[in-house]
Design an enzyme around this catalytic site. Structure first.
Site, PDB file in Angstrom:
ATOM      1  N   ASP A   1      48.044  22.156 -21.210  1.00 18.28           N
ATOM      2  CA  ASP A   1      48.323  21.026 -22.178  1.00 18.28           C
ATOM      3  C   ASP A   1      49.228  21.771 -22.878  1.00 18.28           C
ATOM      4  O   ASP A   1      49.190  22.898 -23.305  1.00 18.28           O
ATOM      5  CB  ASP A   1      47.027  20.594 -22.798  1.00 18.28           C
ATOM      6  CG  ASP A   1      45.887  19.978 -22.144  1.00 18.28           C
ATOM      7  OD1 ASP A   1      46.381  19.400 -20.874  1.00 18.28           O
ATOM      8  OD2 ASP A   1      44.713  20.001 -22.482  1.00 18.28           O
TER       9      ASP A   1
HETATM   10  N1  URA Z   1      41.575  22.338 -19.790  1.00 15.46           N
HETATM   11  C1  URA Z   1      42.179  21.755 -20.784  1.00 15.46           C
HETATM   12  O1  URA Z   1      41.329  20.757 -21.264  1.00 15.46           O
HETATM   13  N2  URA Z   1      43.464  21.944 -21.006  1.00 15.46           N
HETATM   14  C2  URA Z   1      44.232  22.700 -20.391  1.00 15.46           C
HETATM   15  O2  URA Z   1      45.411  22.919 -20.740  1.00 15.46           O
HETATM   16  C3  URA Z   1      43.476  23.348 -19.389  1.00 15.46           C
HETATM   17  C4  URA Z   1      42.311  23.149 -18.913  1.00 15.46           C
END
Ligand code: URA
Length: 243
Positions: free
Chosen positions: A106
């Site tokens: 993310d």
């Molecule tokens: N899980 C999440 O919620 N975000 C990420 O970036 C990776 C795994």
């Protein structure tokens, strides 16, 4: 392997930009099978022909594999018209090679990201049947409960599906604990959604390991370095210890 232009081969090995490689070749510093070759457009097969630069044989690497310590606030994408991407952070020679992040974090997640131009490697790493585990450190908004780790082990229920069994351990207790989570899949916002389903919330998330490959603690946030072959293979096998 197919034949490619000599200037393209040289620039793919981080010897310089295409223009710089051009100059190096025209200057007579490059030989192919022992004969000086001054034509940048000369086509050669780096797998079977021997290329030398200033008399030293060049071992041509087909693909590039990088480990990045991704900062928060940067998109896991190659290009984006309006936002800074992980590829934008790379030094120039690495940026021009069709490189892309193998898997996504993310925008606000930090930590271990592999970038490569090897589609087969990325596909193998991301394929569900490869079962490559990922480890995340998460700072949580509330303490974990005794029921959380067993719930992770038996597969947290999300609104649309149940997760595969995962592991949860507390690294630092307190009002906003730091936990370590191991998952074997990578669905959208997976870790954040798992904690939401447990009535908690992720304040900050950092990936620290993929398969047997750990984030190099010497890599500053936003920095990248090449992976050694044994590190690349460790994604699919056991851990490698950082030197
Ligand atoms: N899980 C999440 O919620 N975000 C990420 O970036 C990776 C795994």
């Amino acid at each position: 392997m197919k034949k490619e232009r000599l200037d393209k081969i040289l620039s793919s090995q981080n010897i310089g930009t295409r223009r710089e490689a051009d100059g190096i070749i025209r200057a007579g510093r490059v030989s192919v099978n022992g004969a000086v070759e001054r034509r940048p457009a000369f086509r050669t097969d780096a797998d079977t022909d021997s290329i030398a630069l200033d008399g030293a044989p060049l071992t041509v690497k087909r693909h590039l594999y990088l480990m990045m310590n991704k900062p928060s606030g940067v998109l896991s994408a190659s290009r984006d018209p309006s936002a800074r991407t992980v590829v934008d952070l790379l030094p120039r020679p690495w940026r021009r090679r069709g490189i892309f992040p193998a898997g996504r974090l993310d925008k606000d997640t930090e930590g271990l990201l592999i970038l490569t131009d090897d589609g087969n490697f990325a596909h193998r790493m991301l394929a569900p049947k490869s079962h490559v585990a990922k480890w995340y450190e998460a700072r949580l908004a509330s303490p974990v409960t005794d029921a959380d780790a067993p719930a992770f082990r038996s597969g947290v229920e999300l609104s649309d599906r149940a997760c595969l069994p995962a592991e949860l351990s507390v690294l630092e207790g307190g009002a906003e604990p730091l936990v370590l989570v191991k998952i074997r899949e990578g669905k959208y916002h997976q870790v954040k959604r798992m904690f939401l389903a447990r009535g908690n919330r992720v304040l900050a998330l950092r990936r620290v390991r993929i398969g047997g490959l750990e984030l190099d603690p010497r890599l500053g946030v936003g920095q990248a370095r090449e992976l050694e072959t044994r590190e690349r293979e460790a994604v699919f096998t056991g851990p490698v210890l950082q030197k």
